[in-house]
Design an enzyme around this catalytic site. Sequence first.
Site, mmCIF file in Angstrom:
data_model
loop_
_atom_site.group_PDB
_atom_site.id
_atom_site.type_symbol
_atom_site.label_atom_id
_atom_site.label_comp_id
_atom_site.label_asym_id
_atom_site.label_seq_id
_atom_site.Cartn_x
_atom_site.Cartn_y
_atom_site.Cartn_z
ATOM 1 C CG HIS A 131 59.628 70.794 76.165
ATOM 2 N ND1 HIS A 131 60.608 71.759 76.255
ATOM 3 C CD2 HIS A 131 59.910 69.896 77.136
ATOM 4 C CE1 HIS A 131 61.443 71.440 77.222
ATOM 5 N NE2 HIS A 131 61.043 70.317 77.786
ATOM 6 C CG ASP A 208 60.287 68.707 70.265
ATOM 7 O OD1 ASP A 208 61.023 67.701 70.243
ATOM 8 O OD2 ASP A 208 60.032 69.332 71.323
ATOM 9 C CD GLN A 211 59.144 62.954 75.365
ATOM 10 O OE1 GLN A 211 59.031 61.758 75.591
ATOM 11 N NE2 GLN A 211 59.875 63.749 76.149
ATOM 12 C CE LYS A 234 63.496 64.730 76.286
ATOM 13 N NZ LYS A 234 63.384 64.682 77.743
ATOM 14 C CB CYS A 372 59.427 72.007 80.093
ATOM 15 S SG CYS A 372 60.882 72.007 81.151
#
Length: 414
Positions: A131, A208, A211, A234, A372
């Site tokens: 991302h 990161d 997700q 999220k 993104c």
Amino acid sequence: MNAQAQLPTAFDVQRIRADFPLLARSVHGKPLVYFDNANTSQKPQSVIEAVDQHYRLHNANVSRAVHLLGEEATAAYEGARDSLARFINAGSRNEIVLTSGTTQAINLVAYSHALPRLQPGDAIVTTVMEHHANIVPWQIVAARSGATVKPAPIDARGELIVEEFLKLLTPEVKLACVGHVSNVLGTVNPVRELARECRRRGIPLLVDGSQAVPHRPVDVQALGCDFYAFTGHKMLAPTGTGVLWARKELLQAMPPFFGGGEMIREVRFDGTSFAEPPHRFEAGTPNIAGFAGVSAAIDYYASVGFETIHAWEQQLLAYATERLRDIPGLRIFGEAKDKEPVISFLIDGAQATDLATLLDLQGVAVRSGHHCAHPLMQFFGVPATLRASLAFYNTREEIDAFITALLKVRKLLL
């Protein structure tokens, strides 16, 4: 994907759906099919009530008042820190920095950890599938310091080429970065292996996890990384909430990212001393109500259980992928062996935005665009994809409605 995941017999998706008010609405006269969960999740009633209750009964600022409301607000805010520490198995609550989201968390590492250490000739390693939030901050601090950013490649299936990532870990690399799960492809990256190899070379690894945390349990100590960032919205929680976990010794060595109230010990014109981590990095008034919602979201995940969530989502992923493969001219991007319920695709001769617009008129909410992830689009040679991302409150019937709508709009466009 694990198509054979076994679902506990007690799982009742309709009971789960009843906890999410927005799922009951219609759009354009059609029942809503919400397949944009990788962008933001829907919120259960318990999260909505936690935010509402804060403003109705406890609204005050944190850590600055001795009155009861201030104490209640502080207890809710700091309680979220405790909940998050347990949620990802942090070594200490003081390793949890509360942020506005993953983007702020990564920028905090970029400016407070990386920038003071970077020199001309140094490098930061990331991957092609990241991302923008895990690319652009590194480019900015690299440009300021004379360092470079090196992207690790992926293969045609959308899997990281691990040996190429490891080849990039040369002595001039001061930080490595990787997404736990790709927001476009659903690919699950081998974080433990990467962390082990980074640690052997003395290179900190930032992950990161935006997700990943909505779909699987995360244990930062077991992963072995050095920084782990994720966002609340999220994972069933309100927008404007996020987390940076970092090893205690790294946080203690980092200067403040930005200054203001609450992050200080004493302010004098001849010099200011700063609070200990994590409060050193939490200047200003935070999203107190939002973090009350974060605690409620974590409680909701616990009530369902990640084993149940994973099993149901893997069944949905397998079913949706099978149905999509039957559509003529449809190309799926990202077919990793291990992936979460995210499917990006295109149909020959149709623009992603046109498909998404027409699907919306059929009540189906999906995402179109570059997500993104410009470098990833460039790798696949496309300007955009259509992305259907699923959650544990979605159903097979919704997938069937999505496929019916997709076939209908395909016929209109081709």
